[in-house]
Design an enzyme around this catalytic site. Structure first.
Site, PDB file in Angstrom:
ATOM      1  N   LYS A  87       0.834  -1.204   0.000  1.00  0.00           N
ATOM      2  CA  LYS A  87       0.000   0.000   0.000  1.00  0.00           C
ATOM      3  C   LYS A  87       0.873   1.259   0.000  1.00  0.00           C
ATOM      4  O   LYS A  87       0.693   2.165  -0.833  1.00  0.00           O
ATOM      5  CB  LYS A  87      -0.920   0.007   1.226  1.00  0.00           C
ATOM      6  CG  LYS A  87      -1.873   1.180   1.259  1.00  0.00           C
ATOM      7  CD  LYS A  87      -2.490   1.360   2.636  1.00  0.00           C
ATOM      8  CE  LYS A  87      -1.547   2.118   3.527  1.00  0.00           C
ATOM      9  NZ  LYS A  87      -2.171   2.553   4.800  1.00  0.00           N
ATOM     10  N   ASP A 131      -6.378   0.870   1.005  1.00  0.00           N
ATOM     11  CA  ASP A 131      -6.456   1.166   2.439  1.00  0.00           C
ATOM     12  C   ASP A 131      -7.826   0.721   2.959  1.00  0.00           C
ATOM     13  O   ASP A 131      -8.588   0.045   2.252  1.00  0.00           O
ATOM     14  CB  ASP A 131      -6.208   2.657   2.691  1.00  0.00           C
ATOM     15  CG  ASP A 131      -7.329   3.534   2.149  1.00  0.00           C
ATOM     16  OD1 ASP A 131      -8.182   3.014   1.393  1.00  0.00           O
ATOM     17  OD2 ASP A 131      -7.354   4.728   2.486  1.00  0.00           O
TER      18      ASP A 131
END
Length: 386
Positions: free
Chosen positions: A254, A272
């Site tokens: 991420k 997320d």
């Protein structure tokens, strides 16, 4: 002599009389025997008791046989009844055994139909509503286009001026808001502007600066560790490759895609908590693992759209499609959302749930892009202000 005659004659008469008596006795016995055959079982037993002689025992045997005959006749239906009962289950069992035969004939075309309708894409990412792969792709891309019109100024909501500041800020954003990170990093970067400075920092001093972000000890260890790795392995420069970024302490896929997409212009999907929640609500995928979500959603869009797509989805999750109380009545993509109705559908009540610039509140960045300011967005206040 005459006297003997009658005596002799009497003898035969006596014999005849006894014969008659015997005949008379036999006649009732025969009648009783016939009556016994016609009468009930109790009358037959009485007739048998009245026959003293052996000759009379034969009718008694007949009577007993007569008894057996009706009992046998009665037993026959009794035996046939169980036989019929046993036969019925056998016939039912046979019917049950024969039932699968037509089922097999019906199942074959069903399997053939399923094989024809199923596609490799749907086996990878099956849609619970039975939506075809083509329809899913079209709906997903239309949602992204709608969100692009709602958030034309969408951007990463972390303040940064270079790749180093972005990677540090992204690591610090775990388990907290971007607003809190943006209020904290100005003091951190003012004291430690380069990787070399942060690598040589006193951990206790860094912890005190990062305390407002939560989990400050673990985050201090990560940012100091990644700064040392940048100095030792990459000459103090943030690498621009995914395989290199994920080697840094505290940096996962991420964080790596945030850096690649916003600091280097290389497409990437940022999965997320907001992104995960919304793509599942929209039924783009049923996956729960971030890496699998990334792969499933990435397959629905061209690679060039990945970075902006991430911004659109995350912005929508923070402003309208909240985790607990989605503002469904104020959602611009409500007609395209399978989860419409999970939140407040009344337009007036839904507007009160909006956040940030949609509700007239300041955004998360202290130094947002000019396009955001031109669209009416307001910068966030610094730490400790108000």
């Amino acid at each position: 002599m005459r006297t003997s005659g009658p005596a002799r004659a009497g003898a035969p008469q006596g014999a005849a009389g006894s014969a008659k008596k015997a005949t008379a006795k036999k006649a009732p016995a025969a009648k009783r025997a016939s009556a016994a055959e016609k009468a009930s079982a109790g009358e037959e037993v009485g007739a048998a008791k009245q026959a003293p002689s052996a000759g009379k025992a034969r009718p008694a045997k007949k009577a007993s046989s007569a008894k057996k005959t009706p009992s046998a006749k009665k037993a026959a239906p009794a035996k046939k009844a169980p036989a019929a009962r046993k036969t019925a289950p056998v016939k039912k069992a046979a019917a049950v055994k024969k039932a699968p035969a037509p089922r097999k004939q019906v199942v074959a075309p069903q399997k053939a139909t399923a094989a024809v309708s199923a596609s490799p894409a749907r086996t990878v990412d099956p849609h619970p509503r039975g939506e075809s792969r083509t329809a899913l792709v079209r709906r997903a891309r239309r949602i992204d286009r709608e969100l692009a019109e709602v958030y034309p100024y969408a951007h990463p909501e972390l303040d940064f001026e270079n790749p180093f500041q972005l990677v540090v800020a992204t690591v610090l954003s775990a388990q907290t808001t971007d607003l809190r990170v943006n209020q904290t990093t100005p003091g951190l970067f003012a004291r430690y502007p380069t990787p070399e400075d942060l690598a040589a920092a006193n951990p206790e001093e860094v912890e005190e600066i990062l305390r407002p972000t939560g989990f400050f000890r673990a985050k201090t260890k990560s940012v100091i560790g990644l700064s040392k790795a940048l100095v030792e392995q990459f000459g103090g420069e943030v690498p621009g490759r995914l395989e290199d970024l994920v080697k840094l302490p505290g940096v996962g896929r991420k964080t790596a895609f945030v850096v690649l997409g916003n600091a280097f212009g290389r497409p990437g999907i940022t999965v997320d908590t907001h992104f995960q929640r919304l793509v599942r609500r929209w039924r783009w995928t049923e996956e729960t693992d971030p890496d699998k979500i990334e792969a499933a959603v990435g397959a629905l869009f061209p690679k060039s759209d990945w970075t902006d797509l991430s911004h659109h989805v995350i912005w929508h999750g923070r402003r309208i499609c909240h985790a607990r109380k989605p503002a469904c009545g104020a959602c611009p993509i409500a007609p395209l959302c399978p989860a419409y109705g999970e939140g407040e559908t009344d337009p007036e009540k839904a507007r009160k749930l909006l956040k940030y610039e949609k509700a007239g509140q300041p955004g998360q960045r202290l130094k947002p892009p000019q396009a955001y300011l031109d669209a009416g967005g307001r910068p966030a206040p610094p730490l400790g202000a108000g």
